[in-house]
Write a protein that holds these residues in place. Structure first.
Motif, mmCIF file in Angstrom:
data_model
loop_
_atom_site.group_PDB
_atom_site.id
_atom_site.type_symbol
_atom_site.label_atom_id
_atom_site.label_comp_id
_atom_site.label_asym_id
_atom_site.label_seq_id
_atom_site.Cartn_x
_atom_site.Cartn_y
_atom_site.Cartn_z
ATOM 1 N N ALA A 113 69.443 33.286 50.485
ATOM 2 C CA ALA A 113 69.264 34.032 49.238
ATOM 3 C C ALA A 113 70.452 34.945 48.978
ATOM 4 O O ALA A 113 70.949 35.045 47.845
ATOM 5 N N GLU A 114 70.913 35.616 50.062
ATOM 6 C CA GLU A 114 72.064 36.510 49.920
ATOM 7 C C GLU A 114 73.320 35.731 49.580
ATOM 8 O O GLU A 114 74.117 36.155 48.736
ATOM 9 N N GLU A 115 73.491 34.577 50.231
ATOM 10 C CA GLU A 115 74.657 33.743 49.945
ATOM 11 C C GLU A 115 74.588 33.220 48.521
ATOM 12 O O GLU A 115 75.600 33.136 47.814
ATOM 13 N N LYS A 128 73.096 34.698 45.991
ATOM 14 C CA LYS A 128 73.377 35.833 45.114
ATOM 15 C C LYS A 128 74.875 36.086 45.035
ATOM 16 O O LYS A 128 75.423 36.346 43.953
ATOM 17 N N GLU A 129 75.528 36.016 46.174
ATOM 18 C CA GLU A 129 76.969 36.219 46.213
ATOM 19 C C GLU A 129 77.693 35.147 45.402
ATOM 20 O O GLU A 129 78.650 35.435 44.682
ATOM 21 N N ALA A 148 76.405 33.482 42.899
ATOM 22 C CA ALA A 148 76.115 33.720 41.478
ATOM 23 C C ALA A 148 77.013 34.826 40.917
ATOM 24 O O ALA A 148 77.538 34.721 39.791
ATOM 25 N N GLU A 149 77.189 35.895 41.716
ATOM 26 C CA GLU A 149 78.047 36.997 41.298
ATOM 27 C C GLU A 149 79.490 36.532 41.147
ATOM 28 O O GLU A 149 80.190 36.916 40.202
ATOM 29 N N LYS A 192 79.774 34.505 38.041
ATOM 30 C CA LYS A 192 79.744 35.379 36.876
ATOM 31 C C LYS A 192 81.100 36.034 36.657
ATOM 32 O O LYS A 192 81.603 36.108 35.528
ATOM 33 N N LYS A 241 66.577 34.455 54.003
ATOM 34 C CA LYS A 241 67.222 35.672 53.528
ATOM 35 C C LYS A 241 68.727 35.471 53.407
ATOM 36 O O LYS A 241 69.351 35.884 52.421
#
Length: 221
Positions: free
Chosen positions: A189-191, A193-194, A196-197, A200, A186
């Protein structure tokens, strides 16, 4: 006596000690004063597994009194202190040596697990003639106990209980490992996502910067 090693051992031993402090049979009536007094408690732990750092077969934990300020050792024993603290003996059965250094180690060698019978792990092949006469009465009593059908049934039942406890401990360890794995996944995954954001946002910022530069250069798109 502890045959198997479980993470809950210390908690269970502490509860057992607490029970002994509460036990009415550990309180006696002083004939001189007519008052109730607590008997001193000496804890003896016979372990079927080794401790982590000390390889002495028998470890004696002794208490001493000291003046805190001067560090002077105080000689006289106090009933108050003796009733609320205790000495301990920890016996590591697997570390019992072939060469015994005193009578206690000689006596305890009766329980050396390397003498386990080939016919049954519940019994030890103890040669009575190998021990001093003063210990032979103990060996004979143990031989007599080993012939008891009830004792054999109790040992078999104990094996089943230990196996069940071991299974429960393995299940608990497995569930704990699964939870830790889930937490790690988890977090990753959160890291991710961060990251990726953040990437971006970086790309968008770079795009805006380039558009601005192109407009300044008079290039329409």
């Amino acid at each position: 006596m502890q045959k198997a090693k479980f993470p809950t051992d210390i908690t269970r031993f502490r509860k057992y000690l607490g029970k002994q402090y509460l036990e009415e049979s550990n309180i006696h009536l002083d004939e001189k004063t007519g008052k109730k007094k607590a008997l001193p408690i000496i804890s003896i732990y016979i372990l079927g597994h080794n401790l982590e750092y000390n390889d002495s077969p028998v470890i004696h934990v002794k208490r001493d009194y000291y003046d805190h300020a001067t560090k002077e050792k105080l000689i006289r024993k106090e009933e108050f202190i003796e009733s609320l603290t205790h000495d301990s003996y920890i016996i590591q059965v697997p570390r019992l040596r072939r060469k015994h250094r005193n009578k206690l180690e000689t006596l305890l060698s009766i329980f050396d697990q390397s003498n386990a019978s080939k016919e049954s792990k519940h019994f030890l092949d103890v040669l009575e003639s190998s021990f001093p006469d003063e210990f032979k009465v103990i060996i004979r009593r143990l031989h007599k106990a080993s012939a008891s059908k009830e004792l054999c049934e109790d040992m078999n039942m104990e094996d089943e209980i230990l196996e069940e406890l071991a299974t429960q401990e393995r299940l608990i360890a497995y569930e704990r490992a699964e939870k830790e794995k889930a937490k790690v996944e988890k977090r990753e995954a959160e890291e991710g996502k961060e990251k990726a954001e953040a990437e971006k946002e970086r790309v968008e910022a770079e795009k805006v910067r380039l558009e601005k530069l192109l407009k300044q250069a008079g290039i329409e798109f």
